[in-house]
Write a protein that holds these residues in place. Sequence first.
Motif, PDB file in Angstrom:
ATOM      1  N   PRO A 127       0.845  -1.212   0.000  1.00  0.00           N
ATOM      2  CA  PRO A 127       0.000   0.000   0.000  1.00  0.00           C
ATOM      3  C   PRO A 127       0.869   1.246   0.000  1.00  0.00           C
ATOM      4  O   PRO A 127       1.918   1.289   0.661  1.00  0.00           O
ATOM      5  CB  PRO A 127      -0.808  -0.135   1.297  1.00  0.00           C
ATOM      6  CG  PRO A 127       0.026  -1.010   2.172  1.00  0.00           C
ATOM      7  CD  PRO A 127       0.716  -1.971   1.260  1.00  0.00           C
ATOM      8  N   LYS A 128       0.439   2.257  -0.739  1.00  0.00           N
ATOM      9  CA  LYS A 128       1.177   3.520  -0.765  1.00  0.00           C
ATOM     10  C   LYS A 128       0.703   4.375   0.396  1.00  0.00           C
ATOM     11  O   LYS A 128      -0.411   4.901   0.397  1.00  0.00           O
ATOM     12  CB  LYS A 128       0.936   4.240  -2.090  1.00  0.00           C
ATOM     13  CG  LYS A 128       1.772   5.499  -2.270  1.00  0.00           C
ATOM     14  CD  LYS A 128       1.520   6.117  -3.635  1.00  0.00           C
ATOM     15  CE  LYS A 128       2.369   7.368  -3.845  1.00  0.00           C
ATOM     16  NZ  LYS A 128       2.100   7.993  -5.152  1.00  0.00           N
ATOM     17  N   ILE A 129       1.541   4.498   1.410  1.00  0.00           N
ATOM     18  CA  ILE A 129       1.204   5.256   2.619  1.00  0.00           C
ATOM     19  C   ILE A 129       2.352   6.209   2.956  1.00  0.00           C
ATOM     20  O   ILE A 129       3.475   6.020   2.477  1.00  0.00           O
ATOM     21  CB  ILE A 129       0.916   4.306   3.808  1.00  0.00           C
ATOM     22  CG1 ILE A 129       2.063   3.314   3.991  1.00  0.00           C
ATOM     23  CG2 ILE A 129      -0.399   3.564   3.579  1.00  0.00           C
ATOM     24  CD1 ILE A 129       1.878   2.346   5.150  1.00  0.00           C
ATOM     25  N   PRO A 130       2.085   7.242   3.773  1.00  0.00           N
ATOM     26  CA  PRO A 130       3.121   8.260   4.044  1.00  0.00           C
ATOM     27  C   PRO A 130       4.382   7.707   4.696  1.00  0.00           C
ATOM     28  O   PRO A 130       5.486   8.105   4.353  1.00  0.00           O
ATOM     29  CB  PRO A 130       2.397   9.247   4.979  1.00  0.00           C
ATOM     30  CG  PRO A 130       0.946   9.042   4.699  1.00  0.00           C
ATOM     31  CD  PRO A 130       0.790   7.601   4.373  1.00  0.00           C
ATOM     32  N   THR A 131       4.232   6.809   5.647  1.00  0.00           N
ATOM     33  CA  THR A 131       5.400   6.254   6.340  1.00  0.00           C
ATOM     34  C   THR A 131       5.239   4.742   6.496  1.00  0.00           C
ATOM     35  O   THR A 131       4.125   4.226   6.543  1.00  0.00           O
ATOM     36  CB  THR A 131       5.571   6.881   7.742  1.00  0.00           C
ATOM     37  OG1 THR A 131       4.385   6.628   8.515  1.00  0.00           O
ATOM     38  CG2 THR A 131       5.817   8.377   7.640  1.00  0.00           C
ATOM     39  N   PRO A 171      -5.778   1.959   0.152  1.00  0.00           N
ATOM     40  CA  PRO A 171      -6.065   3.328   0.597  1.00  0.00           C
ATOM     41  C   PRO A 171      -5.856   4.347  -0.523  1.00  0.00           C
ATOM     42  O   PRO A 171      -5.121   4.090  -1.468  1.00  0.00           O
ATOM     43  CB  PRO A 171      -5.031   3.535   1.705  1.00  0.00           C
ATOM     44  CG  PRO A 171      -3.857   2.700   1.261  1.00  0.00           C
ATOM     45  CD  PRO A 171      -4.442   1.500   0.576  1.00  0.00           C
ATOM     46  N   SER A 172      -6.495   5.493  -0.395  1.00  0.00           N
ATOM     47  CA  SER A 172      -6.311   6.575  -1.350  1.00  0.00           C
ATOM     48  C   SER A 172      -5.063   7.373  -0.991  1.00  0.00           C
ATOM     49  O   SER A 172      -4.509   7.224   0.104  1.00  0.00           O
ATOM     50  CB  SER A 172      -7.529   7.507  -1.347  1.00  0.00           C
ATOM     51  OG  SER A 172      -7.662   8.135  -0.081  1.00  0.00           O
ATOM     52  N   ASN A 173      -4.630   8.213  -1.911  1.00  0.00           N
ATOM     53  CA  ASN A 173      -3.423   9.011  -1.678  1.00  0.00           C
ATOM     54  C   ASN A 173      -3.562   9.948  -0.486  1.00  0.00           C
ATOM     55  O   ASN A 173      -2.564  10.282   0.170  1.00  0.00           O
ATOM     56  CB  ASN A 173      -3.084   9.826  -2.929  1.00  0.00           C
ATOM     57  CG  ASN A 173      -2.388   8.984  -3.980  1.00  0.00           C
ATOM     58  OD1 ASN A 173      -1.619   8.079  -3.651  1.00  0.00           O
ATOM     59  ND2 ASN A 173      -2.673   9.240  -5.243  1.00  0.00           N
ATOM     60  N   ASN A 174      -4.789  10.401  -0.202  1.00  0.00           N
ATOM     61  CA  ASN A 174      -4.976  11.360   0.891  1.00  0.00           C
ATOM     62  C   ASN A 174      -5.507  10.698   2.164  1.00  0.00           C
ATOM     63  O   ASN A 174      -5.942  11.385   3.082  1.00  0.00           O
ATOM     64  CB  ASN A 174      -5.932  12.487   0.452  1.00  0.00           C
ATOM     65  CG  ASN A 174      -7.291  11.946  -0.006  1.00  0.00           C
ATOM     66  OD1 ASN A 174      -7.525  10.747   0.058  1.00  0.00           O
ATOM     67  ND2 ASN A 174      -8.148  12.831  -0.464  1.00  0.00           N
ATOM     68  N   TYR A 175      -5.469   9.363   2.221  1.00  0.00           N
ATOM     69  CA  TYR A 175      -5.974   8.668   3.397  1.00  0.00           C
ATOM     70  C   TYR A 175      -5.008   8.844   4.564  1.00  0.00           C
ATOM     71  O   TYR A 175      -3.794   8.637   4.419  1.00  0.00           O
ATOM     72  CB  TYR A 175      -6.167   7.183   3.101  1.00  0.00           C
ATOM     73  CG  TYR A 175      -6.709   6.393   4.271  1.00  0.00           C
ATOM     74  CD1 TYR A 175      -8.039   6.530   4.666  1.00  0.00           C
ATOM     75  CD2 TYR A 175      -5.893   5.522   4.981  1.00  0.00           C
ATOM     76  CE1 TYR A 175      -8.538   5.815   5.739  1.00  0.00           C
ATOM     77  CE2 TYR A 175      -6.387   4.792   6.049  1.00  0.00           C
ATOM     78  CZ  TYR A 175      -7.720   4.940   6.419  1.00  0.00           C
ATOM     79  OH  TYR A 175      -8.210   4.239   7.496  1.00  0.00           O
ATOM     80  N   VAL A 176      -5.536   9.224   5.713  1.00  0.00           N
ATOM     81  CA  VAL A 176      -4.721   9.411   6.919  1.00  0.00           C
ATOM     82  C   VAL A 176      -4.730   8.108   7.711  1.00  0.00           C
ATOM     83  O   VAL A 176      -5.777   7.652   8.182  1.00  0.00           O
ATOM     84  CB  VAL A 176      -5.265  10.563   7.793  1.00  0.00           C
ATOM     85  CG1 VAL A 176      -4.420  10.698   9.057  1.00  0.00           C
ATOM     86  CG2 VAL A 176      -5.280  11.865   7.003  1.00  0.00           C
ATOM     87  N   THR A 177      -3.567   7.483   7.818  1.00  0.00           N
ATOM     88  CA  THR A 177      -3.443   6.197   8.477  1.00  0.00           C
ATOM     89  C   THR A 177      -3.638   6.322   9.975  1.00  0.00           C
ATOM     90  O   THR A 177      -3.028   7.171  10.621  1.00  0.00           O
ATOM     91  CB  THR A 177      -2.062   5.585   8.188  1.00  0.00           C
ATOM     92  OG1 THR A 177      -1.923   5.401   6.784  1.00  0.00           O
ATOM     93  CG2 THR A 177      -1.892   4.255   8.879  1.00  0.00           C
ATOM     94  N   THR A 178      -4.485   5.455  10.527  1.00  0.00           N
ATOM     95  CA  THR A 178      -4.700   5.439  11.973  1.00  0.00           C
ATOM     96  C   THR A 178      -4.134   4.180  12.619  1.00  0.00           C
ATOM     97  O   THR A 178      -3.910   4.156  13.823  1.00  0.00           O
ATOM     98  CB  THR A 178      -6.205   5.516  12.294  1.00  0.00           C
ATOM     99  OG1 THR A 178      -6.888   4.449  11.624  1.00  0.00           O
ATOM    100  CG2 THR A 178      -6.777   6.847  11.811  1.00  0.00           C
ATOM    101  N   SER A 179      -3.911   3.134  11.817  1.00  0.00           N
ATOM    102  CA  SER A 179      -3.336   1.893  12.331  1.00  0.00           C
ATOM    103  C   SER A 179      -2.910   1.031  11.150  1.00  0.00           C
ATOM    104  O   SER A 179      -3.250   1.322   9.998  1.00  0.00           O
ATOM    105  CB  SER A 179      -4.366   1.121  13.175  1.00  0.00           C
ATOM    106  OG  SER A 179      -5.394   0.605  12.340  1.00  0.00           O
TER     107      SER A 179
END
Length: 314
Positions: A127-131, A171-179
Amino acid sequence: SKKIKIIYLQYFLLILLVPLLILWKGKELKITCLDVSQGDGIVVEKEGITCLIDCGSSDIKEVGKYRLIPFLKSKAIGAIEYAFISHSDYDHLSGIYEILDSMPRLKDGNFQRSYTGKIVIRNLILPKIPTYDESFQKLISLANEKGVKIHFFSTGDELKWNGVTLRCLHPSNNYVTTSNNAHSLVLYLNYGDFQGIFTGDVLQDGEIAVLSEIKKIRELGMINSEEFIEFLKVAHHGSNTSSTEEFLDGINPIYSVISAGKNNRYHHPHPLVCTRFHNRNLSYDLTMDLGAIEVITDGTLMKKSSFITERYDN
Protein backbone atom coordinates in the motif's frame (compact mmCIF):
# COMPACT_ATOMS: atom_id res chain seq x y z
CA SER A 1 -29.51 -53.18 -30.05
CA LYS A 2 -30.42 -50.97 -27.08
CA LYS A 3 -27.04 -51.62 -25.44
CA ILE A 4 -25.15 -50.51 -28.54
CA LYS A 5 -27.28 -47.36 -28.80
CA ILE A 6 -26.48 -46.49 -25.19
CA ILE A 7 -22.75 -46.97 -25.81
CA TYR A 8 -22.93 -44.79 -28.93
CA LEU A 9 -24.79 -42.14 -26.94
CA GLN A 10 -22.10 -42.22 -24.23
CA TYR A 11 -19.37 -41.74 -26.85
CA PHE A 12 -21.34 -38.91 -28.45
CA LEU A 13 -21.74 -37.13 -25.10
CA LEU A 14 -18.03 -37.64 -24.40
CA ILE A 15 -17.13 -36.07 -27.74
CA LEU A 16 -19.30 -33.06 -26.86
CA LEU A 17 -18.00 -32.70 -23.32
CA VAL A 18 -14.24 -32.98 -23.95
CA PRO A 19 -13.99 -29.69 -25.92
CA LEU A 20 -16.09 -27.95 -23.26
CA LEU A 21 -13.81 -29.24 -20.50
CA ILE A 22 -10.74 -28.13 -22.45
CA LEU A 23 -12.34 -24.71 -23.00
CA TRP A 24 -13.09 -24.39 -19.26
CA LYS A 25 -9.55 -25.50 -18.38
CA GLY A 26 -8.01 -22.85 -20.62
CA LYS A 27 -10.18 -20.07 -19.23
CA GLU A 28 -10.19 -20.90 -15.55
CA LEU A 29 -9.11 -18.50 -12.85
CA LYS A 30 -8.31 -20.12 -9.51
CA ILE A 31 -8.43 -18.45 -6.10
CA THR A 32 -7.14 -20.57 -3.22
CA CYS A 33 -7.56 -19.37 0.35
CA LEU A 34 -4.92 -21.43 2.13
CA ASP A 35 -5.42 -22.78 5.62
CA VAL A 36 -2.76 -20.79 7.46
CA SER A 37 -4.67 -20.96 10.76
CA GLN A 38 -4.77 -17.46 12.31
CA GLY A 39 -3.74 -15.38 9.33
CA ASP A 40 -4.31 -14.84 5.61
CA GLY A 41 -2.82 -16.50 2.55
CA ILE A 42 -4.45 -16.30 -0.90
CA VAL A 43 -3.07 -17.64 -4.20
CA VAL A 44 -4.54 -16.42 -7.50
CA GLU A 45 -3.66 -18.36 -10.68
CA LYS A 46 -4.46 -17.66 -14.33
CA GLU A 47 -2.66 -19.10 -17.35
CA GLY A 48 0.78 -19.50 -15.81
CA ILE A 49 0.74 -16.23 -13.84
CA THR A 50 0.57 -16.57 -10.05
CA CYS A 51 -0.30 -13.78 -7.62
CA LEU A 52 -0.11 -13.99 -3.85
CA ILE A 53 -2.31 -11.80 -1.67
CA ASP A 54 -0.79 -11.90 1.81
CA CYS A 55 0.65 -14.96 3.49
CA GLY A 56 1.32 -15.12 7.18
CA SER A 57 0.23 -16.71 10.44
CA SER A 58 0.42 -15.70 14.07
CA ASP A 59 0.32 -19.28 15.36
CA ILE A 60 2.05 -21.45 12.74
CA LYS A 61 5.81 -21.19 12.76
CA GLU A 62 7.35 -21.24 9.28
CA VAL A 63 3.97 -21.05 7.57
CA GLY A 64 5.79 -20.52 4.28
CA LYS A 65 7.70 -23.77 4.67
CA TYR A 66 4.78 -25.86 5.89
CA ARG A 67 1.75 -24.44 4.07
CA LEU A 68 2.57 -22.08 1.19
CA ILE A 69 5.60 -23.72 -0.43
CA PRO A 70 4.16 -27.29 -0.41
CA PHE A 71 1.01 -25.94 -2.08
CA LEU A 72 2.98 -24.07 -4.76
CA LYS A 73 5.21 -27.07 -5.47
CA SER A 74 2.17 -29.33 -5.76
CA LYS A 75 1.01 -27.03 -8.58
CA ALA A 76 4.50 -26.90 -10.14
CA ILE A 77 4.61 -23.15 -9.46
CA GLY A 78 8.19 -21.92 -9.29
CA ALA A 79 7.61 -18.17 -9.24
CA ILE A 80 5.15 -15.73 -7.76
CA GLU A 81 4.90 -12.94 -10.28
CA TYR A 82 3.22 -10.50 -7.90
CA ALA A 83 2.98 -10.65 -4.11
CA PHE A 84 0.52 -8.15 -2.63
CA ILE A 85 0.90 -7.35 1.05
CA SER A 86 -2.14 -5.64 2.49
CA HIS A 87 -0.37 -4.37 5.62
CA SER A 88 2.59 -5.13 7.84
CA ASP A 89 1.06 -7.31 10.56
CA TYR A 90 2.94 -10.59 11.07
CA ASP A 91 -0.11 -12.75 10.30
CA HIS A 92 -0.18 -11.33 6.76
CA LEU A 93 3.48 -11.33 5.76
CA SER A 94 5.53 -13.89 7.73
CA GLY A 95 5.32 -16.49 4.93
CA ILE A 96 6.26 -13.94 2.29
CA TYR A 97 9.26 -12.90 4.34
CA GLU A 98 10.35 -16.56 4.53
CA ILE A 99 10.34 -16.90 0.75
CA LEU A 100 12.23 -13.65 0.24
CA ASP A 101 14.79 -14.62 2.87
CA SER A 102 15.53 -18.03 1.34
CA MET A 103 15.42 -17.18 -2.38
CA PRO A 104 18.49 -16.36 -4.48
CA ARG A 105 19.11 -12.84 -5.69
CA LEU A 106 17.33 -12.18 -8.97
CA LYS A 107 19.04 -10.64 -11.95
CA ASP A 108 16.60 -8.63 -14.05
CA GLY A 109 13.76 -10.60 -12.44
CA ASN A 110 15.07 -13.95 -13.67
CA PHE A 111 16.30 -17.11 -11.97
CA GLN A 112 17.10 -20.73 -12.73
CA ARG A 113 14.62 -22.83 -10.77
CA SER A 114 16.24 -26.09 -11.90
CA TYR A 115 19.41 -24.89 -10.26
CA THR A 116 18.11 -23.24 -7.12
CA GLY A 117 15.03 -25.34 -6.37
CA LYS A 118 13.60 -22.27 -4.65
CA ILE A 119 10.28 -20.47 -5.03
CA VAL A 120 10.91 -16.83 -5.88
CA ILE A 121 8.93 -13.59 -5.87
CA ARG A 122 9.48 -11.24 -8.81
CA ASN A 123 7.36 -8.24 -7.77
CA LEU A 124 6.24 -6.97 -4.37
CA ILE A 125 3.23 -4.65 -4.14
CA LEU A 126 2.57 -2.63 -0.97
CA PRO A 127 0.00 0.00 0.00
CA LYS A 128 1.18 3.52 -0.76
CA ILE A 129 1.20 5.26 2.62
CA PRO A 130 3.12 8.26 4.04
CA THR A 131 5.40 6.25 6.34
CA TYR A 132 6.36 2.60 6.74
CA ASP A 133 6.87 0.94 10.10
CA GLU A 134 9.88 -1.17 11.05
CA SER A 135 8.30 -4.38 9.78
CA PHE A 136 7.64 -2.92 6.32
CA GLN A 137 11.07 -1.28 6.21
CA LYS A 138 12.73 -4.62 6.96
CA LEU A 139 10.70 -6.27 4.18
CA ILE A 140 11.50 -3.52 1.67
CA SER A 141 15.20 -3.76 2.51
CA LEU A 142 15.19 -7.53 2.01
CA ALA A 143 13.29 -7.25 -1.29
CA ASN A 144 15.84 -4.72 -2.58
CA GLU A 145 18.67 -7.01 -1.50
CA LYS A 146 17.12 -9.89 -3.46
CA GLY A 147 16.53 -7.87 -6.63
CA VAL A 148 12.74 -7.94 -6.31
CA LYS A 149 10.88 -5.04 -7.93
CA ILE A 150 8.75 -3.03 -5.49
CA HIS A 151 5.57 -1.19 -6.42
CA PHE A 152 3.27 0.96 -4.30
CA PHE A 153 -0.48 0.90 -4.91
CA SER A 154 -3.18 3.40 -3.99
CA THR A 155 -6.79 3.83 -5.13
CA GLY A 156 -7.11 3.46 -8.90
CA ASP A 157 -3.85 1.61 -9.55
CA GLU A 158 -4.27 -1.61 -11.55
CA LEU A 159 -2.53 -4.81 -12.52
CA LYS A 160 -3.80 -6.56 -15.67
CA TRP A 161 -2.93 -9.93 -17.21
CA ASN A 162 -4.72 -12.51 -19.38
CA GLY A 163 -8.12 -10.86 -19.04
CA VAL A 164 -7.79 -10.39 -15.27
CA THR A 165 -7.79 -6.99 -13.58
CA LEU A 166 -6.73 -6.37 -9.99
CA ARG A 167 -7.62 -2.81 -9.01
CA CYS A 168 -6.76 -1.04 -5.76
CA LEU A 169 -9.82 0.33 -3.93
CA HIS A 170 -8.03 1.47 -0.76
CA PRO A 171 -6.07 3.33 0.60
CA SER A 172 -6.31 6.58 -1.35
CA ASN A 173 -3.42 9.01 -1.68
CA ASN A 174 -4.98 11.36 0.89
CA TYR A 175 -5.97 8.67 3.40
CA VAL A 176 -4.72 9.41 6.92
CA THR A 177 -3.44 6.20 8.48
CA THR A 178 -4.70 5.44 11.97
CA SER A 179 -3.34 1.89 12.33
CA ASN A 180 -1.76 -0.95 10.36
CA ASN A 181 -5.16 -2.53 9.79
CA ALA A 182 -6.79 0.73 8.71
CA HIS A 183 -4.49 1.25 5.72
CA SER A 184 -4.90 -2.33 4.47
CA LEU A 185 -4.67 -2.68 0.71
CA VAL A 186 -8.13 -3.60 -0.61
CA LEU A 187 -8.19 -5.19 -4.06
CA TYR A 188 -11.03 -5.64 -6.55
CA LEU A 189 -10.64 -8.54 -8.99
CA ASN A 190 -12.55 -8.61 -12.26
CA TYR A 191 -12.52 -11.49 -14.75
CA GLY A 192 -15.37 -11.57 -17.25
CA ASP A 193 -18.56 -11.33 -15.18
CA PHE A 194 -16.78 -12.54 -12.04
CA GLN A 195 -15.97 -10.03 -9.30
CA GLY A 196 -14.03 -10.55 -6.09
CA ILE A 197 -12.87 -8.33 -3.24
CA PHE A 198 -9.85 -8.97 -1.00
CA THR A 199 -9.93 -6.84 2.11
CA GLY A 200 -6.89 -7.56 4.30
CA ASP A 201 -7.76 -6.30 7.78
CA VAL A 202 -9.43 -3.09 6.64
CA LEU A 203 -11.59 -1.32 9.21
CA GLN A 204 -15.05 0.23 8.96
CA ASP A 205 -13.91 3.60 7.59
CA GLY A 206 -11.95 1.77 4.89
CA GLU A 207 -15.02 -0.24 3.97
CA ILE A 208 -16.99 2.99 3.52
CA ALA A 209 -14.24 4.27 1.21
CA VAL A 210 -14.36 0.99 -0.74
CA LEU A 211 -18.13 1.28 -1.23
CA SER A 212 -17.70 4.81 -2.51
CA GLU A 213 -15.01 3.72 -4.96
CA ILE A 214 -17.07 0.77 -6.23
CA LYS A 215 -20.05 3.05 -6.82
CA LYS A 216 -17.92 5.53 -8.70
CA ILE A 217 -16.28 3.07 -11.06
CA ARG A 218 -19.58 1.26 -11.66
CA GLU A 219 -21.15 4.54 -12.74
CA LEU A 220 -18.21 5.10 -15.08
CA GLY A 221 -18.79 1.65 -16.57
CA MET A 222 -15.30 0.52 -15.61
CA ILE A 223 -16.50 -2.62 -13.83
CA ASN A 224 -19.45 -4.98 -13.87
CA SER A 225 -22.64 -3.11 -13.02
CA GLU A 226 -24.24 -6.01 -11.12
CA GLU A 227 -25.32 -5.08 -7.60
CA PHE A 228 -23.45 -7.95 -6.03
CA ILE A 229 -19.95 -9.37 -5.74
CA GLU A 230 -19.39 -13.06 -6.44
CA PHE A 231 -16.53 -13.53 -3.95
CA LEU A 232 -15.43 -11.79 -0.75
CA LYS A 233 -12.43 -12.47 1.46
CA VAL A 234 -13.92 -11.28 4.74
CA ALA A 235 -11.92 -8.54 6.45
CA HIS A 236 -9.86 -9.05 9.61
CA HIS A 237 -10.64 -12.76 10.03
CA GLY A 238 -14.29 -12.00 10.82
CA SER A 239 -13.57 -9.41 13.50
CA ASN A 240 -16.33 -7.01 14.51
CA THR A 241 -14.07 -4.11 13.49
CA SER A 242 -15.20 -4.80 9.91
CA SER A 243 -18.00 -6.40 7.87
CA THR A 244 -20.51 -3.73 8.77
CA GLU A 245 -24.15 -4.06 7.74
CA GLU A 246 -23.67 -1.17 5.33
CA PHE A 247 -20.71 -2.88 3.67
CA LEU A 248 -22.42 -6.26 3.31
CA ASP A 249 -25.56 -4.63 1.94
CA GLY A 250 -23.46 -2.59 -0.48
CA ILE A 251 -21.56 -5.49 -2.04
CA ASN A 252 -24.04 -8.34 -1.36
CA PRO A 253 -21.44 -11.12 -1.74
CA ILE A 254 -22.64 -14.44 -3.15
CA TYR A 255 -19.89 -16.42 -1.43
CA SER A 256 -17.36 -15.42 1.25
CA VAL A 257 -14.38 -16.97 3.00
CA ILE A 258 -13.22 -16.23 6.54
CA SER A 259 -9.61 -17.16 7.27
CA ALA A 260 -9.06 -17.84 10.98
CA GLY A 261 -7.57 -20.48 13.26
CA LYS A 262 -9.38 -22.94 15.50
CA ASN A 263 -9.78 -21.72 19.08
CA ASN A 264 -7.89 -18.53 18.29
CA ARG A 265 -7.40 -16.12 21.18
CA TYR A 266 -9.22 -13.34 19.36
CA HIS A 267 -12.42 -15.42 19.14
CA HIS A 268 -12.64 -14.85 15.38
CA PRO A 269 -15.03 -14.85 13.68
CA HIS A 270 -17.11 -12.61 15.92
CA PRO A 271 -20.67 -13.94 16.54
CA LEU A 272 -22.16 -10.60 15.52
CA VAL A 273 -20.44 -10.77 12.13
CA CYS A 274 -21.71 -14.32 11.61
CA THR A 275 -25.21 -13.11 12.51
CA ARG A 276 -24.98 -10.35 9.89
CA PHE A 277 -24.19 -12.95 7.23
CA HIS A 278 -26.95 -15.31 8.41
CA ASN A 279 -29.58 -12.56 8.55
CA ARG A 280 -28.87 -11.73 4.90
CA ASN A 281 -28.67 -15.38 3.78
CA LEU A 282 -25.10 -14.77 2.65
CA SER A 283 -23.08 -17.95 2.21
CA TYR A 284 -19.64 -18.22 3.81
CA ASP A 285 -17.10 -20.86 4.84
CA LEU A 286 -14.24 -20.89 7.33
CA THR A 287 -10.75 -22.22 6.66
CA MET A 288 -10.67 -23.57 10.23
CA ASP A 289 -13.53 -25.91 9.25
CA LEU A 290 -12.73 -26.82 5.64
CA GLY A 291 -8.99 -26.30 5.29
CA ALA A 292 -7.86 -24.67 2.06
CA ILE A 293 -10.80 -23.33 0.04
CA GLU A 294 -10.57 -23.08 -3.75
CA VAL A 295 -12.83 -21.01 -5.98
CA ILE A 296 -12.64 -21.58 -9.75
CA THR A 297 -14.33 -19.48 -12.41
CA ASP A 298 -14.33 -19.22 -16.19
CA GLY A 299 -15.57 -15.63 -15.89
CA THR A 300 -19.21 -16.72 -15.95
CA LEU A 301 -19.66 -19.76 -13.74
CA MET A 302 -18.14 -20.28 -10.30
CA LYS A 303 -17.48 -23.49 -8.39
CA LYS A 304 -15.81 -24.14 -5.05
CA SER A 305 -14.07 -27.00 -3.33
CA SER A 306 -11.84 -27.53 -0.30
CA PHE A 307 -9.03 -29.77 0.84
CA ILE A 308 -7.13 -30.38 4.05
CA THR A 309 -3.41 -29.73 3.82
CA GLU A 310 -1.05 -31.95 5.78
CA ARG A 311 -0.61 -30.50 9.23
CA TYR A 312 2.66 -30.25 11.10
CA ASP A 313 3.29 -29.80 14.80
CA ASN A 314 5.63 -26.84 15.11
